[in-house]
Design an enzyme around this catalytic site. Structure first.
Site, PDB file in Angstrom:
ATOM      1  N   HIS A  91      20.350  80.046  18.246  1.00 47.89           N
ATOM      2  CA  HIS A  91      20.852  79.009  19.071  1.00 47.89           C
ATOM      3  C   HIS A  91      19.791  78.266  19.730  1.00 47.89           C
ATOM      4  CE1 HIS A  91      24.489  77.700  21.581  1.00 47.89           C
ATOM      5  NE2 HIS A  91      25.047  77.936  20.288  1.00 47.89           N
TER       6      HIS A  91
ATOM      7  N   HIS B  73      28.856  73.396   9.990  1.00 47.24           N
ATOM      8  CA  HIS B  73      28.946  73.836  11.347  1.00 47.24           C
ATOM      9  C   HIS B  73      30.376  73.084  11.789  1.00 47.24           C
ATOM     10  CE1 HIS B  73      28.481  73.010  15.724  1.00 47.24           C
ATOM     11  NE2 HIS B  73      28.014  74.376  15.710  1.00 47.24           N
TER      12      HIS B  73
END
Length: 381
Positions: free
Chosen positions: A185, A284
């Site tokens: 992340h 994604h």
């Protein structure tokens, strides 16, 4: 056929949908959104509508070129996401006009089903085993977890060991026949990522996602070279030009978002570019039904596709669920860990317009959390 109107709908939990109407009654749906900046993207969509209303929806590439370039200032998450949603809607109309799914317009299917994965947490490791077990029970054969919560700029021994322990616990539940991906992340520095990644290899993660922030892409080759764990990036990259340096650095998996990276038109080109670097595509998509539907159409027609993210059951969806906005929920079923191909026209999903309009009346103001380090300084979420 002419485009007559473009509408947008701000729907919980954190999404934006758009509807493109035509004078022959065909309607296309898209999902133009940046999570936490939905109102800003909404304004951009309505600005871009000036280039589409009154036009024939058929020449999609012509419209894509004008939408991305006619305003002189180009790219970035807001503009690329606005284009992405409109592009999805134009492909949806094209498929419905011809009575065939978008994947056939992209050259035809290369697979009958698409493997999908779900999120299981990781910021707080306390309930990881329970979350993974639930995902396995739902039929999934792959999950993704965060490597850690807030991480020190120079991680402590306890923090480093915690990353390994989290992954080991998930692996113990999954066994050797299922997969787990680890999402960094962008919370780690390049130096920290180089220390941690080799420690994960014995647990065989499918890939390690966004080990460093996108603005440090010039350091990716060193991170890729830190060990054999496949590196994935791309949710915060918005064009072929931005993916090229990452692919040259040796990433194994490209992760463009169909609602951020220029829609179906640009993601298809990103996939082709990735193929020349022997990299795989794993779009994604922690988003809504149109984004997932568009992603699946690309996946069905893309040779170097790996796996598809999807948001059913994700922790963000506290106010609404992806399936709340569709009439045919079966298209998103994954009893064997895969979503199966259908020949439904366009994007292959029927949106529940009544539910969308009702949700838009309530709207939302979703914002990502803002984290801090122990000393009060900003920390990456």
């Amino acid at each position: 056929m002419r485009i007559t109107r473009i509408e947008t709908f701000l729907v919980a939990p954190r999404w934006l949908l758009c509807r493109v109407d035509t004078d022959e009654g065909l309607v296309g749906w898209g999902e133009p959104v940046v999570e936490g900046r939905a109102e800003t993207v909404r304004a951009a969509v309505h600005e871009m509508a000036d280039l589409l209303v009154g036009e024939d929806p058929a020449p999609i590439e012509h419209h894509w070129q004008r939408l991305t370039k006619a305003a002189f200032y180009r790219g970035g998450p807001i503009l690329s996401s606005a284009v992405a949603g409109l592009d999805q809607a134009l492909w949806d109309i094209a498929g419905k006009r011809l009575g065939m799914p978008v994947h056939r317009l992209l050259g035809g299917p290369v697979r009958d089903r698409v493997r999908v994965y779900g999120w299981v947490g990781g910021d707080d490791p306390g309930r990881l085993r329970e979350a993974v077990a639930a995902r396995v029970e739902s039929g999934l054969t792959a999950v993704k977890m965060n490597a850690a919560g807030t991480v020190s700029r120079s991680p402590t021994v306890r923090e480093i060991d915690g990353v390994v322990e989290r992954l080991a616990e998930v692996r113990s539940v999954l066994g050797d026949d299922r997969d787990v991906a680890v999402d960094f992340h962008g919370r780690f520095t390049a130096a920290a990522a180089r220390r941690v990644l080799p420690l994960l290899e014995p647990l065989r993660p499918m890939f390690a996602e966004e080990p460093v922030l996108p603005e440090f892409g010039h350091l990716l080759d060193g991170v890729v070279g830190a060990g054999p764990v496949p590196i994935a990036v791309g949710e915060r990259l918005y064009s072929r030009g931005e993916f090229l340096p990452a692919l040259q650095a040796g990433i194994a998996v490209a992760q463009p978002d169909l609602s951020h990276a220029g829609g179906i038109s640009e993601v298809r080109r990103i996939a082709a570019l990735a193929e020349t670097y022997d990299a795989l595509l794993a779009p994604h998509c922690p988003l809504g039904p149109v984004a997932l539907a568009a992603s699946l159409q690309v996946a069905f027609a893309t040779p170097n596709f790996l796996i598809q993210e999807q948001s059913i059951g994700i922790h963000y969806n506290t106010d609404a669920e992806l399936l709340d906005y569709v009439l045919d929920t079966g298209v998103f079923a994954f009893p064997d860990g895969h979503m199966h191909r259908t020949d439904a026209p366009g994007l292959g999903v029927r949106i529940d317009e009544d539910a969308v309009r009702a949700a838009d009346r309530a709207g939302h103001r979703w914002r990502p959390p803002v984290w801090s380090h122990a000393d009060g300084s900003f920390a990456e979420w």
